[in-house]
Design a protein around this motif. Structure first.
Motif, mmCIF file in Angstrom:
data_model
loop_
_atom_site.group_PDB
_atom_site.id
_atom_site.type_symbol
_atom_site.label_atom_id
_atom_site.label_comp_id
_atom_site.label_asym_id
_atom_site.label_seq_id
_atom_site.Cartn_x
_atom_site.Cartn_y
_atom_site.Cartn_z
ATOM 1 N N LEU A 322 74.898 87.700 59.832
ATOM 2 C CA LEU A 322 74.073 88.113 60.961
ATOM 3 C C LEU A 322 74.753 87.782 62.286
ATOM 4 O O LEU A 322 74.660 88.559 63.250
ATOM 5 C CB LEU A 322 72.700 87.434 60.884
ATOM 6 C CG LEU A 322 71.862 87.800 59.645
ATOM 7 C CD1 LEU A 322 70.522 87.076 59.668
ATOM 8 C CD2 LEU A 322 71.643 89.299 59.548
ATOM 9 N N ASP A 323 75.445 86.653 62.352
ATOM 10 C CA ASP A 323 76.197 86.316 63.571
ATOM 11 C C ASP A 323 77.223 87.392 63.881
ATOM 12 O O ASP A 323 77.367 87.836 65.033
ATOM 13 C CB ASP A 323 76.912 84.968 63.404
ATOM 14 C CG ASP A 323 75.963 83.785 63.374
ATOM 15 O OD1 ASP A 323 74.798 83.937 63.808
ATOM 16 O OD2 ASP A 323 76.390 82.701 62.915
ATOM 17 N N VAL A 324 77.955 87.833 62.846
ATOM 18 C CA VAL A 324 78.980 88.864 63.029
ATOM 19 C C VAL A 324 78.353 90.165 63.513
ATOM 20 O O VAL A 324 78.858 90.817 64.438
ATOM 21 C CB VAL A 324 79.746 89.097 61.704
ATOM 22 C CG1 VAL A 324 80.613 90.354 61.781
ATOM 23 C CG2 VAL A 324 80.608 87.884 61.368
ATOM 24 N N ILE A 333 82.631 97.024 63.764
ATOM 25 C CA ILE A 333 82.277 96.630 62.395
ATOM 26 C C ILE A 333 82.669 97.718 61.398
ATOM 27 O O ILE A 333 83.179 97.427 60.313
ATOM 28 C CB ILE A 333 80.777 96.320 62.315
ATOM 29 C CG1 ILE A 333 80.464 95.052 63.122
ATOM 30 C CG2 ILE A 333 80.312 96.147 60.875
ATOM 31 C CD1 ILE A 333 79.007 94.845 63.428
ATOM 32 N N LEU A 334 82.450 98.981 61.754
ATOM 33 C CA LEU A 334 82.766 100.088 60.838
ATOM 34 C C LEU A 334 84.256 100.164 60.529
ATOM 35 O O LEU A 334 84.651 100.620 59.460
ATOM 36 C CB LEU A 334 82.300 101.417 61.429
ATOM 37 C CG LEU A 334 80.795 101.680 61.460
ATOM 38 C CD1 LEU A 334 80.511 102.996 62.153
ATOM 39 C CD2 LEU A 334 80.217 101.683 60.057
ATOM 40 N N LEU A 339 85.509 89.910 56.709
ATOM 41 C CA LEU A 339 86.549 88.886 56.723
ATOM 42 C C LEU A 339 87.465 88.986 57.934
ATOM 43 O O LEU A 339 88.317 88.120 58.137
ATOM 44 C CB LEU A 339 87.385 88.962 55.441
ATOM 45 C CG LEU A 339 86.596 88.737 54.149
ATOM 46 C CD1 LEU A 339 87.529 88.603 52.965
ATOM 47 C CD2 LEU A 339 85.726 87.499 54.258
ATOM 48 N N ASP A 340 87.291 90.017 58.754
ATOM 49 C CA ASP A 340 88.005 90.070 60.024
ATOM 50 C C ASP A 340 87.409 89.094 61.039
ATOM 51 O O ASP A 340 88.026 88.810 62.061
ATOM 52 C CB ASP A 340 87.963 91.493 60.612
ATOM 53 C CG ASP A 340 88.768 92.473 59.782
ATOM 54 O OD1 ASP A 340 89.730 92.037 59.128
ATOM 55 O OD2 ASP A 340 88.429 93.670 59.779
ATOM 56 N N TYR A 341 86.207 88.602 60.745
ATOM 57 C CA TYR A 341 85.480 87.790 61.724
ATOM 58 C C TYR A 341 85.227 86.356 61.271
ATOM 59 O O TYR A 341 84.752 85.536 62.052
ATOM 60 C CB TYR A 341 84.133 88.454 62.047
ATOM 61 C CG TYR A 341 84.261 89.927 62.346
ATOM 62 C CD1 TYR A 341 84.756 90.367 63.563
ATOM 63 C CD2 TYR A 341 83.943 90.885 61.383
ATOM 64 C CE1 TYR A 341 84.908 91.713 63.826
ATOM 65 C CE2 TYR A 341 84.088 92.236 61.639
ATOM 66 C CZ TYR A 341 84.580 92.650 62.869
ATOM 67 O OH TYR A 341 84.737 93.982 63.116
ATOM 68 N N ILE A 342 85.496 86.054 60.006
ATOM 69 C CA ILE A 342 85.308 84.688 59.529
ATOM 70 C C ILE A 342 86.540 84.247 58.737
ATOM 71 O O ILE A 342 87.331 85.081 58.297
ATOM 72 C CB ILE A 342 84.056 84.543 58.638
ATOM 73 C CG1 ILE A 342 84.257 85.281 57.301
ATOM 74 C CG2 ILE A 342 82.804 85.013 59.328
ATOM 75 C CD1 ILE A 342 83.367 84.756 56.217
ATOM 76 N N ASP A 343 86.690 82.934 58.568
ATOM 77 C CA ASP A 343 87.802 82.367 57.820
ATOM 78 C C ASP A 343 87.243 81.654 56.602
ATOM 79 O O ASP A 343 86.658 80.580 56.709
ATOM 80 C CB ASP A 343 88.569 81.385 58.715
ATOM 81 C CG ASP A 343 89.846 80.873 58.059
ATOM 82 O OD1 ASP A 343 89.895 80.817 56.814
ATOM 83 O OD2 ASP A 343 90.782 80.515 58.793
ATOM 84 N N MET A 344 87.399 82.257 55.414
ATOM 85 C CA MET A 344 86.817 81.677 54.206
ATOM 86 C C MET A 344 87.505 80.370 53.807
ATOM 87 O O MET A 344 86.867 79.462 53.278
ATOM 88 C CB MET A 344 86.886 82.684 53.051
ATOM 89 C CG MET A 344 85.983 83.892 53.242
ATOM 90 S SD MET A 344 85.608 84.723 51.686
ATOM 91 C CE MET A 344 87.234 85.271 51.192
#
Length: 537
Positions: A322-324, A333-334, A339-344
């Motif tokens: 939801l943050d993303v 986003i499309l 995973l472009d926006y978070i680091d697992m």
């Protein structure tokens, strides 16, 4: 409306028309902008035009079928509430073929299910999910409380699919409201020459928004994390905007906001409307977003119930999702993935209490004792995992239980075997190894959650240096999986979170009893927050 959607897509993909068309097709928007696509790719346009003709024929067949349904169910005083589908297309779209639909969606009081089933059978429908005997024995009850039950019928040369929903959203007890409340807030309307029960506008709007939103953890987060192509349903966002546009003067907006607060769904409503507004940029939507933002605190989901209904393995990452979606425009986003926006890797390291330096070799062992409620008593399994710079060696042994192998009749995870999960920065690598069972004996097979169809393939040519042994009440399997096979390069991927789990299936129920994990056995295998992190030296 259609022009706004096309402008949005053209602005988002101005340098790549082919990608724009592919996204429009994948994300359920091609029927809406087919005339614009004609100017870009005539061959694709011809295919879409043909599909729209089929859609219109389907709708006409569906209307005839619904006329029969309403007539027969009215006689028995069984209330059918129609959601989405042809009535939404007739109500909101100038050309009904611009809205794609493949079935009839009906919500009913689940206490009326037995009567509804008998009536559907009487008028020519067959149940896809359960036999008449299973329904008579009430084996459908738990399923109906969480999902829909599917029926089918031939109408001329077209097969009609009908979904009967005992739970209006197919989400079990994930949300804090009842299906009955929605059924009670439906009214008889005159649409397309018929008189179906339709949800009141406030409830219909909540339903459409949540129906869009419920797919996000699966089609956006799960698909992204597992390396599949993520989806955002642009057609569903268009439904939402068209409903608001048509009924905004009739909807009691204070009542709507209070409903959202009472149902504790405010953030889910907010994020969905925000995404719609990224496309359609409307002052009314912007004001509605301001009102919703003030009440974000009124948000809750039963994540365990939600995941149990099949909406992806990463519900625990919902807040990050939801943050993303809140912080980025839909056009961005499309073009990317979650995973472009978070680091697992960063998430795994933050929560992990077990960091293992791998310079030579490291071994982990775990034993599990499981009461499967079978005559031979407690079953046991032993899991031993060795890691080094070359890969993972897994040994798994089951004792005191008849072995359940894969025969093609059930999903792979309902067989005895081993799950392996490795976290990379780009995706989660998952492999499921199971014992296949055929007339000549047992063999090793593999599958994965990163395959939408979860295809099962026989392992050949000693690919994993595998060894298997199956006795009457025990089995042993050993395989060696290289890091390369798991998408890992120890020279570059210096930090690798991983977990391994043994699967044990009850020979009595033929159902998987659980993933018995090497680490963090309390949570789901795909929750990688509390598992060891390998550091390659």
């Amino acid at each position: 409306m259609k022009q706004k959607l096309m402008n949005f897509l053209m602005d988002s993909f101005k340098d790549n028309t082919r990608q724009m068309i592919d996204i429009a097709i994948r994300d359920n928007a091609s029927f809406l902008i087919s005339k614009d696509i004609k100017e870009l790719d005539k061959d694709v346009y011809k295919r879409i035009r043909a599909e729209k003709v089929v859609q219109k024929i389907f709708y006409n067949k569906v209307l005839n079928e619904i006329q029969l349904l309403i007539s027969e169910f009215d006689k028995e005083k069984i209330k059918l509430v129609f959601v989405k589908g042809v009535f939404l297309a007739l109500d909101l779209y100038d050309d009904i073929s611009e809205r794609s639909s493949k079935d009839i969606d009906i919500s009913i009081d689940k206490n009326e299910y037995h009567r509804a089933h008998s009536l559907l059978r009487k008028i020519g429908y067959s149940c896809v999910d359960f036999s008449d005997e299973e329904i008579e024995a009430d084996k459908h009850l738990e399923y109906l409380s969480e999902q829909h039950i599917c029926y089918e019928k031939m109408n001329g040369n077209i097969k009609i699919y009908l979904e009967l929903h005992g739970n209006i959203l197919n989400a079990g007890e994930a949300f804090d409201f009842s299906t009955q409340e929605f059924l009670d807030n439906s009214v008889r309307c005159s649409v397309g020459g018929l008189t179906p029960y339709i949800l009141k506008p406030e409830y219909n709007l909540i339903y459409l928004i949540l129906h869009f939103f419920k797919h996000i953890p699966l089609s956006y987060t799960h698909y992204s994390v597992m390396g599949m192509k993520p989806e955002i349903n642009l057609g569903a966002l268009t439904d939402i905007v068209l409903l608001i546009e048509k009924y905004k003067d009739q909807i009691d907006w204070n009542f709507f906001l209070n409903l959202c607060k009472r149902m504790r769904i405010v953030r889910y409503i907010y994020v969905s409307i925000k995404l719609a507004n990224d496309i359609y940029v409307d002052p009314f939507l912007e004001e509605l977003l301001k009102q919703l933002q003030k009440e974000i605190i009124h948000t809750y989901m039963n994540e365990i119930a939600y995941e149990r209904c099949g909406w992806g393995k990463f519900i625990w990452m919902l807040d990050k999702t939801l943050d993303v979606l809140e912080e980025n425009n839909l056009s961005i986003i499309l073009k990317g993935t979650f995973l472009d926006y978070i680091d697992m890797i960063d998430i795994a390291e933050k929560y992990s209490h077990h960091k293992v330096k791998v310079s030579d070799q490291y071994e982990f062992q775990q034993e599990f004792k499981v009461d499967l409620n079978i005559e031979c008593g407690i079953s046991r399994s032993f899991l031993k995992v060795t890691v080094n710079k070359e890969g993972i060696n897994v040994s798994y042994e089951i004792k005191n239980k008849k072995i359940v192998g894969y025969t093609g009749e059930k999903k792979a995870y309902h067989c005895d075997g081993v799950d392996i999960l490795v976290v990379t920065s780009k995706k989660i690598m998952h492999k499921l190894f199971i014992l296949g069972n055929e007339q000549n004996g047992y063999y090793l097979a593999e599958s994965s959650q990163d395959d939408f169809f979860e295809t099962v393939n026989r392992v050949s040519n000693n690919k994993y240096e595998e060894k298997i042994s199956v006795m009457e009440d025990s089995c042993f399997m050993n395989m060696r999986i290289s890091w390369d096979e798991m998408g890992i390069d120890p020279l570059k991927d210096k930090v690798v979170p991983f977990n391994v789990a043994g699967l044990m299936t009850s020979p009595k129920t033929m159902e998987n009893t659980g993933n018995y994990q090497l680490f963090d056995n309390k949570n789901d295998l795909f929750d990688f927050r509390y598992i060891p992190v390998l550091h390659f030296e």
